[in-house]
Design a protein around this motif. Structure first.
Motif, short mmCIF file in Angstrom:
data_model
loop_
_atom_site.label_atom_id
_atom_site.label_comp_id
_atom_site.label_asym_id
_atom_site.label_seq_id
_atom_site.Cartn_x
_atom_site.Cartn_y
_atom_site.Cartn_z
N LEU A 317 23.31 1.18 119.00
CA LEU A 317 23.81 1.34 117.63
C LEU A 317 25.33 1.18 117.58
N ALA A 324 21.13 -6.23 114.75
CA ALA A 324 20.97 -7.57 114.17
C ALA A 324 20.35 -8.54 115.16
N THR A 356 22.31 6.38 107.43
CA THR A 356 23.14 5.17 107.55
C THR A 356 22.42 4.08 108.34
N VAL A 357 21.78 4.46 109.42
CA VAL A 357 21.06 3.49 110.24
C VAL A 357 19.89 2.89 109.47
N GLN A 359 19.59 2.50 106.27
CA GLN A 359 20.10 1.56 105.27
C GLN A 359 20.63 0.28 105.92
N GLU A 360 21.23 0.43 107.10
CA GLU A 360 21.71 -0.75 107.81
C GLU A 360 20.56 -1.68 108.17
N GLN A 363 19.73 -3.63 105.10
CA GLN A 363 20.74 -4.65 104.80
C GLN A 363 20.70 -5.83 105.79
N LEU A 364 20.35 -5.54 107.03
CA LEU A 364 20.31 -6.60 108.05
C LEU A 364 19.03 -7.45 107.98
#
Length: 413
Positions: A317, A324, A356-357, A359-360, A363-364
């Motif tokens: 992380l 990604a 946060t992770v 949501q990341e 988004q990715l």
């Protein structure tokens, strides 16, 4: 050979070509030496190809009578373009090897001995086994141990495009070329307790060619090592492996280092040690640049193991491209690669999924990739892991149109 029909008795049962050096094994079947040696020693088969009987003693006895008959037939048919089979060089015996080893007193004589050993070993697998059974392995290992940190420089010895200037370099190369038996590999580890330490020293300070041979030999040794020994591996073992991966000295060396990490990962605290040695960052960087199927599969397999510990997940992380690149490899490598990549993401989702992770991941495009896994032929294990992950975070990802309603219903509003 034109239209001349070769008598069936002259044909090797493996290659179906006329035998040049017929040898008979204990089951009574005769083969061409090159073919049966490859079958028994290179491919490590333990049975007779024709009778399927297990060979407890793989001795190869030259069939001189058949060879002379073949040579006579060739001579009789010379006018039809048949070339006479040459008489093979006799295999080396133990006394010859013992005498050669005893002559290697000085560094100069050691190098001459090593060059002779290389020549003998290149002739046949039988010669390799003779070197192994005549004290050659202990001799070569002692040179590696005694000269690992030596600065003695000799005249360069060029073979296969590599140059070695020390007996230890040459000895290491020959040791690997012998393709040692399982018993010899175990002996290297048990009888020569310092040998693995010597190989680690080569990894640290050796030339690139010697470092490559060292990691390949380490891989062979640890494949037959007892689990109790794998648990005791020290941090510097992993530091040197990670450096090999970072330096990318050769594809073979890199794959050997990856295989080592895969093999030792499940034992003791080895995953934590690998993470502490900086493996995760190096592996992610390699994954960014790698497109070769097998290399990607191996990198993802190691990362899957390392992400089963908290430190490994934290390092993945922390890397800006960690999530990604793992997601990108899903459905782009192989079914095995996809399963490993989804497994990595599942470990993150289950044990390190802060808001946060989560949501990341959205988004990715991780969520979309997981949904795609469910729709295509990606393998049952990958589908199962993807489904578990999507169900786990269905509430957070409920705005993603790709998530099946059956998973969203797990979180009623």
């Amino acid at each position: 050979m034109g239209e001349i029909e070769v008598p069936p008795l002259f044909l090797c049962p493996i290659s179906l070509e006329m035998m040049k050096d017929p040898v008979t094994i204990p089951t009574g079947i005769t083969y061409d030496r090159e073919s049966i040696e490859k079958w028994l020693f290179t491919n490590k088969n333990k049975n007779c190809p024709v009778t399927k009987q297990v060979l407890s003693n793989p001795d190869l006895t030259p069939n001189h009578t058949l060879r002379r008959v073949i040579q006579s037939w060739c001579t009789l048919n010379a006018s039809n373009g048949i070339e006479r089979v040459p008489t093979p060089k006799p295999a080396v015996n133990k006394s010859q090897i013992t005498k050669l080893l005893s002559s290697a007193k000085s560094p100069q004589m050691q190098m001459k001995c090593l060059q002779r050993l290389r020549s003998i070993a290149s002739t046949s697998e039988t010669n390799k086994r003779c070197i192994e059974s005549s004290g050659g392995v202990d001799f070569l290992a002692s040179l590696v141990k005694n000269n690992t940190t030596s600065t003695t420089s000799l005249e360069p010895c060029d073979h296969d495009g590599f140059e070695f200037t020390k007996p230890s370099d040459e000895a290491l190369s020959i040791l690997f070329s012998l393709q040692l038996s399982e018993s010899a590999l175990k002996s290297l580890s048990v009888k020569n307790g310092e040998f693995i330490e010597s190989l680690l020293n080569v990894l640290r300070v050796g030339c690139d060619e010697s470092r490559a041979y060292a990691v390949l030999l380490l891989n062979s040794i640890l494949e037959v090592e007892e689990p109790t020994q794998l648990v005791a591996l020290k941090l510097k073992f992993f530091v040197e492996l990670v450096q090999i991966l970072q330096d990318q000295i050769s594809p073979k060396a890199s794959k050997a280092a990856l295989q080592l990490l895969i093999n030792v990962g499940p034992w003791g605290r080895n995953r934590v040690k690998a993470v502490e040695a900086g493996a995760v960052k190096v592996l992610v960087d390699l994954l960014l640049d790698s497109s070769e199927k097998r290399a990607c599969e191996m990198i993802l397999t190691v990362l899957d193991q390392l992400c089963q510990c908290a430190d490994g997940r934290a390092e993945l992380l922390k890397h800006g491209a960690g999530l990604a690149v793992v997601s990108k490899k899903i459905l782009r490598v192989s079914k095995v690669g996809s399963e490993r990549a989804v497994g990595i993401l599942l470990s993150i989702s289950k044990y390190s999924a802060s808001p946060t992770v989560v949501q990341e991941m959205l988004q990715l495009g991780v969520v979309s990739k997981l949904c795609l896994v469910l729709q295509v032929d990606s393998g049952s294990k990958a589908k199962e892991k993807a489904r578990e992950m999507l169900k786990l975070h269905a509430r957070a990802w409920n705005n993603c149109s790709c998530i099946p309603m059956s998973l969203l219903s797990s979180y009623p509003s």
